[in-house]
Design a protein around this motif. Structure first.
Motif, PDB file in Angstrom:
ATOM      1  N   ARG A 118      -4.562  -4.034 -20.811  1.00  0.00           N
ATOM      2  CA  ARG A 118      -5.083  -4.339 -19.478  1.00  0.00           C
ATOM      3  C   ARG A 118      -5.555  -3.039 -18.826  1.00  0.00           C
ATOM      4  O   ARG A 118      -4.877  -2.019 -18.888  1.00  0.00           O
ATOM      5  N   VAL A 119      -6.711  -3.108 -18.208  1.00  0.00           N
ATOM      6  CA  VAL A 119      -7.308  -1.937 -17.582  1.00  0.00           C
ATOM      7  C   VAL A 119      -6.511  -1.563 -16.331  1.00  0.00           C
ATOM      8  O   VAL A 119      -6.128  -2.434 -15.546  1.00  0.00           O
ATOM      9  N   ILE A 120      -6.284  -0.267 -16.145  1.00  0.00           N
ATOM     10  CA  ILE A 120      -5.548   0.224 -14.983  1.00  0.00           C
ATOM     11  C   ILE A 120      -6.519   0.993 -14.083  1.00  0.00           C
ATOM     12  O   ILE A 120      -7.224   1.890 -14.540  1.00  0.00           O
ATOM     13  N   TYR A 121      -6.540   0.585 -12.815  1.00  0.00           N
ATOM     14  CA  TYR A 121      -7.399   1.212 -11.818  1.00  0.00           C
ATOM     15  C   TYR A 121      -6.557   1.963 -10.790  1.00  0.00           C
ATOM     16  O   TYR A 121      -5.465   1.539 -10.443  1.00  0.00           O
ATOM     17  N   SER A 122      -7.101   3.040 -10.261  1.00  0.00           N
ATOM     18  CA  SER A 122      -6.506   3.760  -9.144  1.00  0.00           C
ATOM     19  C   SER A 122      -6.982   3.108  -7.851  1.00  0.00           C
ATOM     20  O   SER A 122      -8.192   3.033  -7.593  1.00  0.00           O
TER      21      SER A 122
ATOM     22  N   GLY B  71     -18.428  -2.884 -11.122  1.00  0.00           N
ATOM     23  CA  GLY B  71     -18.880  -1.743 -10.346  1.00  0.00           C
ATOM     24  C   GLY B  71     -17.819  -0.719 -10.002  1.00  0.00           C
ATOM     25  O   GLY B  71     -18.075   0.185  -9.213  1.00  0.00           O
ATOM     26  N   LEU B  72     -16.645  -0.838 -10.584  1.00  0.00           N
ATOM     27  CA  LEU B  72     -15.555   0.083 -10.234  1.00  0.00           C
ATOM     28  C   LEU B  72     -15.088   0.913 -11.433  1.00  0.00           C
ATOM     29  O   LEU B  72     -13.955   1.383 -11.467  1.00  0.00           O
ATOM     30  N   GLU B  73     -15.965   1.108 -12.404  1.00  0.00           N
ATOM     31  CA  GLU B  73     -15.599   1.832 -13.613  1.00  0.00           C
ATOM     32  C   GLU B  73     -15.101   3.254 -13.334  1.00  0.00           C
ATOM     33  O   GLU B  73     -14.254   3.772 -14.056  1.00  0.00           O
ATOM     34  N   ASP B  74     -15.622   3.882 -12.285  1.00  0.00           N
ATOM     35  CA  ASP B  74     -15.192   5.242 -11.953  1.00  0.00           C
ATOM     36  C   ASP B  74     -13.738   5.307 -11.490  1.00  0.00           C
ATOM     37  O   ASP B  74     -13.157   6.385 -11.427  1.00  0.00           O
ATOM     38  N   ALA B  75     -13.146   4.169 -11.163  1.00  0.00           N
ATOM     39  CA  ALA B  75     -11.756   4.137 -10.697  1.00  0.00           C
ATOM     40  C   ALA B  75     -10.771   3.852 -11.834  1.00  0.00           C
ATOM     41  O   ALA B  75      -9.561   3.832 -11.610  1.00  0.00           O
TER      42      ALA B  75
END
Length: 96
Positions: free
Chosen positions: A49-53, A36-40
């Motif tokens: 590896r996916v990087i999130y803000s 649920g945090l794809e927008d970040a």
């Protein structure tokens, strides 16, 4: 801002996110996502590896889930940031 422009911007953002997710999946099919945090998502590293803000995650928790900023920050720290699920665990980036 008119509704047409807003709709076009939302459509463009959705398309960019879809392209980024496709790139991640191609580069590292085992990359893990935070539900649920794809927008970040802001990108991925050289290992795929996916990087999130972190700021964007907190904003999502505040807007989507109705949390206060403090509650969202605490929730992130205890439930998202500290969750290690192996070598493909996402990376959480703090921005100034």
């Amino acid at each position: 801002m008119s509704k047409d422009i807003t709709d076009k911007l939302k459509e463009l953002k959705l398309k960019e996110r879809e392209q980024l997710l496709e790139s991640i999946a191609e580069f590292n099919p085992e990359a893990l996502l935070a539900d649920g945090l794809e927008d970040a998502i802001v990108g991925y590293d050289t290992k795929g590896r996916v990087i999130y803000s972190v700021g964007n995650i907190i904003d999502i928790l505040v807007e989507r889930d109705g949390m206060s900023y403090e509650d969202a920050s605490e929730y992130f720290s205890f439930n998202i940031e500290c969750a290690y699920v192996g070598e493909h665990t996402p990376i959480y980036m703090y921005e100034e």
